[in-house]
Motif scaffolding. Sequence first.
Motif, PDB file in Angstrom:
ATOM      1  N   THR A 494       0.814  -1.171   0.099  1.00 38.72           N
ATOM      2  CA  THR A 494       0.042   0.061  -0.002  1.00 38.72           C
ATOM      3  C   THR A 494       0.820   1.362  -0.026  1.00 38.72           C
ATOM      4  N   LYS A 495       2.144   1.066   0.588  1.00 39.87           N
ATOM      5  CA  LYS A 495       2.854   2.311   0.378  1.00 39.87           C
ATOM      6  C   LYS A 495       3.752   2.548  -0.612  1.00 39.87           C
ATOM      7  N   GLU A 496       4.075   1.413  -1.329  1.00 40.17           N
ATOM      8  CA  GLU A 496       5.074   1.549  -2.478  1.00 40.17           C
ATOM      9  C   GLU A 496       4.360   1.167  -3.667  1.00 40.17           C
ATOM     10  N   GLY A 497       3.274   0.145  -3.682  1.00 46.01           N
ATOM     11  CA  GLY A 497       2.843  -0.317  -4.830  1.00 46.01           C
ATOM     12  C   GLY A 497       2.273   0.216  -5.921  1.00 46.01           C
ATOM     13  N   ARG A 498       1.777   1.700  -5.658  1.00 41.67           N
ATOM     14  CA  ARG A 498       1.090   2.374  -6.652  1.00 41.67           C
ATOM     15  C   ARG A 498       2.183   2.625  -7.814  1.00 41.67           C
ATOM     16  N   LYS A 499       3.263   3.075  -7.228  1.00 40.27           N
ATOM     17  CA  LYS A 499       4.152   3.444  -8.506  1.00 40.27           C
ATOM     18  C   LYS A 499       4.754   2.173  -9.404  1.00 40.27           C
ATOM     19  N   PHE A 500       4.693   1.149  -8.603  1.00 41.92           N
ATOM     20  CA  PHE A 500       4.678  -0.212  -9.560  1.00 41.92           C
ATOM     21  C   PHE A 500       3.771  -0.843 -10.352  1.00 41.92           C
ATOM     22  N   GLY A 501       2.549  -0.524  -9.904  1.00 40.25           N
ATOM     23  CA  GLY A 501       1.218  -1.007 -10.603  1.00 40.25           C
ATOM     24  C   GLY A 501       0.711  -1.989  -9.694  1.00 40.25           C
ATOM     25  N   ILE A 502       0.950  -2.304  -8.526  1.00 45.37           N
ATOM     26  CA  ILE A 502       0.242  -3.285  -7.705  1.00 45.37           C
ATOM     27  C   ILE A 502      -0.496  -2.769  -6.802  1.00 45.37           C
ATOM     28  N   LEU A 503      -1.797  -3.101  -6.731  1.00 48.10           N
ATOM     29  CA  LEU A 503      -2.839  -2.376  -6.016  1.00 48.10           C
ATOM     30  C   LEU A 503      -3.612  -3.387  -5.076  1.00 48.10           C
ATOM     31  N   LEU A 504      -4.139  -2.958  -4.003  1.00 51.58           N
ATOM     32  CA  LEU A 504      -4.837  -3.886  -3.238  1.00 51.58           C
ATOM     33  C   LEU A 504      -6.426  -3.207  -3.279  1.00 51.58           C
ATOM     34  N   GLY A 505      -7.212  -4.344  -3.110  1.00 50.50           N
ATOM     35  CA  GLY A 505      -8.530  -3.968  -2.887  1.00 50.50           C
ATOM     36  C   GLY A 505      -9.104  -4.878  -1.654  1.00 50.50           C
ATOM     37  N   LEU A 506      -9.561  -4.381  -0.599  1.00 45.54           N
ATOM     38  CA  LEU A 506      -9.696  -4.808   0.754  1.00 45.54           C
ATOM     39  C   LEU A 506     -11.228  -4.748   0.901  1.00 45.54           C
ATOM     40  N   ILE A 507     -11.680  -6.169   1.168  1.00 48.73           N
ATOM     41  CA  ILE A 507     -13.091  -6.373   1.616  1.00 48.73           C
ATOM     42  C   ILE A 507     -13.087  -6.792   2.870  1.00 48.73           C
ATOM     43  N   SER A 508     -14.000  -6.118   3.730  1.00 52.40           N
ATOM     44  CA  SER A 508     -13.674  -6.645   5.097  1.00 52.40           C
ATOM     45  C   SER A 508     -15.258  -6.141   5.753  1.00 52.40           C
ATOM     46  N   GLN A 509     -15.560  -7.069   6.769  1.00 47.58           N
ATOM     47  CA  GLN A 509     -16.610  -6.786   7.913  1.00 47.58           C
ATOM     48  C   GLN A 509     -16.209  -6.212   9.002  1.00 47.58           C
ATOM     49  N   ARG A 510     -14.713  -6.194   9.336  1.00 49.60           N
ATOM     50  CA  ARG A 510     -14.238  -5.741  10.559  1.00 49.60           C
ATOM     51  C   ARG A 510     -13.098  -4.848  10.327  1.00 49.60           C
ATOM     52  N   LYS A 529     -23.700  -0.928   5.393  1.00 54.33           N
ATOM     53  CA  LYS A 529     -24.069  -0.857   6.644  1.00 54.33           C
ATOM     54  C   LYS A 529     -22.994  -1.339   7.661  1.00 54.33           C
ATOM     55  N   MET A 530     -22.987  -0.489   8.640  1.00 52.44           N
ATOM     56  CA  MET A 530     -21.923  -1.083   9.805  1.00 52.44           C
ATOM     57  C   MET A 530     -22.622  -0.276  11.095  1.00 52.44           C
ATOM     58  N   PHE A 531     -22.599  -0.848  12.333  1.00 52.16           N
ATOM     59  CA  PHE A 531     -23.045  -0.482  13.274  1.00 52.16           C
ATOM     60  C   PHE A 531     -22.302  -0.887  14.539  1.00 52.16           C
ATOM     61  N   HIS A 532     -21.105  -1.587  14.373  1.00 51.30           N
ATOM     62  CA  HIS A 532     -20.254  -1.533  15.844  1.00 51.30           C
ATOM     63  C   HIS A 532     -19.545  -0.505  15.742  1.00 51.30           C
ATOM     64  N   PRO A 533     -19.524   0.191  17.257  1.00 54.59           N
ATOM     65  CA  PRO A 533     -18.871   1.369  17.297  1.00 54.59           C
ATOM     66  C   PRO A 533     -17.285   1.479  17.105  1.00 54.59           C
ATOM     67  N   LYS A 534     -16.711   0.211  17.273  1.00 51.50           N
ATOM     68  CA  LYS A 534     -15.214   0.132  17.328  1.00 51.50           C
ATOM     69  C   LYS A 534     -14.952   0.558  15.652  1.00 51.50           C
ATOM     70  N   ASP A 535     -15.841  -0.156  14.698  1.00 54.51           N
ATOM     71  CA  ASP A 535     -15.396  -0.011  13.282  1.00 54.51           C
ATOM     72  C   ASP A 535     -15.776   1.304  12.892  1.00 54.51           C
ATOM     73  N   LEU A 536     -17.009   1.786  13.289  1.00 59.09           N
ATOM     74  CA  LEU A 536     -17.456   3.217  12.798  1.00 59.09           C
ATOM     75  C   LEU A 536     -16.358   4.466  13.310  1.00 59.09           C
ATOM     76  N   ASN A 537     -15.631   4.228  14.312  1.00 59.61           N
ATOM     77  CA  ASN A 537     -14.789   5.216  14.866  1.00 59.61           C
ATOM     78  C   ASN A 537     -13.669   5.031  14.120  1.00 59.61           C
ATOM     79  N   GLU A 548     -20.466  13.265  11.829  1.00 55.56           N
ATOM     80  CA  GLU A 548     -21.460  12.192  12.318  1.00 55.56           C
ATOM     81  C   GLU A 548     -22.864  12.017  11.769  1.00 55.56           C
ATOM     82  N   ASN A 549     -22.972  12.938  10.879  1.00 53.31           N
ATOM     83  CA  ASN A 549     -24.420  12.578  10.041  1.00 53.31           C
ATOM     84  C   ASN A 549     -24.266  11.573   9.198  1.00 53.31           C
ATOM     85  N   LYS A 550     -23.063  11.332   8.484  1.00 58.57           N
ATOM     86  CA  LYS A 550     -22.901  10.169   7.620  1.00 58.57           C
ATOM     87  C   LYS A 550     -22.655   8.936   8.370  1.00 58.57           C
ATOM     88  N   ILE A 551     -22.117   8.969   9.597  1.00 57.04           N
ATOM     89  CA  ILE A 551     -21.941   7.993  10.383  1.00 57.04           C
ATOM     90  C   ILE A 551     -23.521   7.283  10.584  1.00 57.04           C
TER      91      ILE A 551
END
Length: 601
Positions: A494-510, A529-537, A548-551
């Motif tokens: 994620t820090k160096e990949g863009r300049k070399f053309g290697i990109l990440l796509g992250l799919i996650s519920q947590r 939809k997400m409602f776990h306070p830790k994930d939202l924060n 806060e409105n978008k949350i």
Amino acid sequence: MEINNKLYYNKYGDNMIGTIIKIENNIVYLKPSIDIYEYGNLINKHVIFEGNAKIIGEIININTNFIEITIIGEIIDNTFINGDLNKPSFKSICRLINKNDLDIIFDANENGLKIGTSTLYKNYEIKLNINKFFSNHFAILGNTGSGKSYAVAKIIQSIFDSPDKIPFRSNIFLFDAYGEYQQALSNIGKYNQNINYKLYTSDLKDINTEIIKIPFFLLKSDDIALLLNVEDIRQINIIEKALKLVTYFKNNSKEIIKQKDDIIARHLLDVIFSSKNPSEARNKIVSILTKFNTENINLEINLTKGGWTRTLRQCLYIEEENKFADIEIIINYLETFLNDDFELSFPDGSIEYTITDYYNALEFALISEGVFNSDKIFDYANILKVRLNALINSDYVNYFNYDGYITREQYIRSLLTTNTGKKAQVINFNINHIDDRFAKTLVKIYSKLLFDYITTIEKRASIPFHIILEEAHRYIQNDIDTKILGYNIFDRITKEGRKFGILLGLISQRPSEISETTISQCSNFIVFKMFHPKDLNFIRSFITEIDENKIEKIKSLHPGNCMIFGNSFKLPTLITIDKPNPEPLSSNCDIENIWYINKEK
């Protein structure tokens, strides 16, 4: 399309919906000049302040006395600029937005990928800007059942869903945690026979699908450290030493045998000079030569002194004074094999060897190193042997048993080639049949393999790779990799990949369980939809557009609806994701139809 200028004209026939009565920070207050009861819900709709500048606002509150609008940006030279730096003048005319304005704000163009429709503006299509989305890391987040898999399937399908534009050079590596996407992606070549989908499986019993296999001889010391779950940096030295030894113990050419004699002789001399007493030295030498020997150096080789001859084993006899009878003859003999010009080196990839070959080299490294370290350190290093032996005797060893020799570049190309020799654009690794710990290791090894390959390409970023990780929180964590290896492969990508053309796509519920360094480098977010306070924060801390409105909106989203953020979306927007066709196998268990028996049956 229901969005047009006429739709938003008020009953007086002009565009004005109210006059400005107050501007406070980035909030503008209007006195309504329309009958709000004649309109549908105006909350979250957008307005234009026409004047010296063209300011964009969003209605956040409305009643019969005033309309409250927050400033979100402006249009300059037909380009939308996000932010509230400029404010409208009191003379500005405020009108509801029209389709032409929306096209500018959402950068609508025929080259974009349609992924859904706006929930605010009926039938208004939302598209991804291909370059802005796929040239950056992205994340798709949301609770189970919120629509993440639909979004992934739809986005990938949309890439190939045109008979006129053929993304032949795309390379998408999808790590499918549940085996959901085979059905959804198997038909991506419907418009062109040069577009192909390739599936690998972790199901060792599947005789119809190609099994995941990584040639063990392509693994580097860092990969083996991950495979053996290294916990102490001192274990790396043993792994590296074994890696340097493995090709010498595997190869029996004349030159290699000469180098092997040098290696064994040096280690035996080290044992002799470093042991605390002759008994210890004798036991070590016998242990080494019982398993590791050559035609020239073994326990039964004859050594001559004066007029008599003894075997090396006999020369190790210990007399009553606890001294070797003939240790000098052994030392003199071994020194004849030393080659000062020879130095151990890592494999260069030209020699094939198996995981069992590496085990033998590791065993030699442990035997030879054990005498120099404390018992505690030796025991810690010996854990590597135990773990490697457990792997060799498990079903998981099959993922590293590769038939034949192949270079690193050839292996990468084989991943991208179908069984019929055609270029594959989507490679799906179904890792549903292995446990989480091993899956994490496998994903890291593949990601590092792809990263190492793409960083060596002469023309930088000429062959883009996209790695999409379903259930990314399982693999991208704050592990001890940085402490042990000096880096975490996902942080590095994620820090160096863009300049070399290697990109990440992250799919996650947590998302809160994902490495903060990795996810903070994402430039585009699709949030369900997400409602776990830790994930939202957590997501609020690195998505600057979230307030806060978008949350509150995110917490109440319906399945299939999401909010999009990032540089591919100039404005945070609520959309309904189009249903992919075919759909991924991600539906929930249908309890009612399973539980109850139909009386007619």
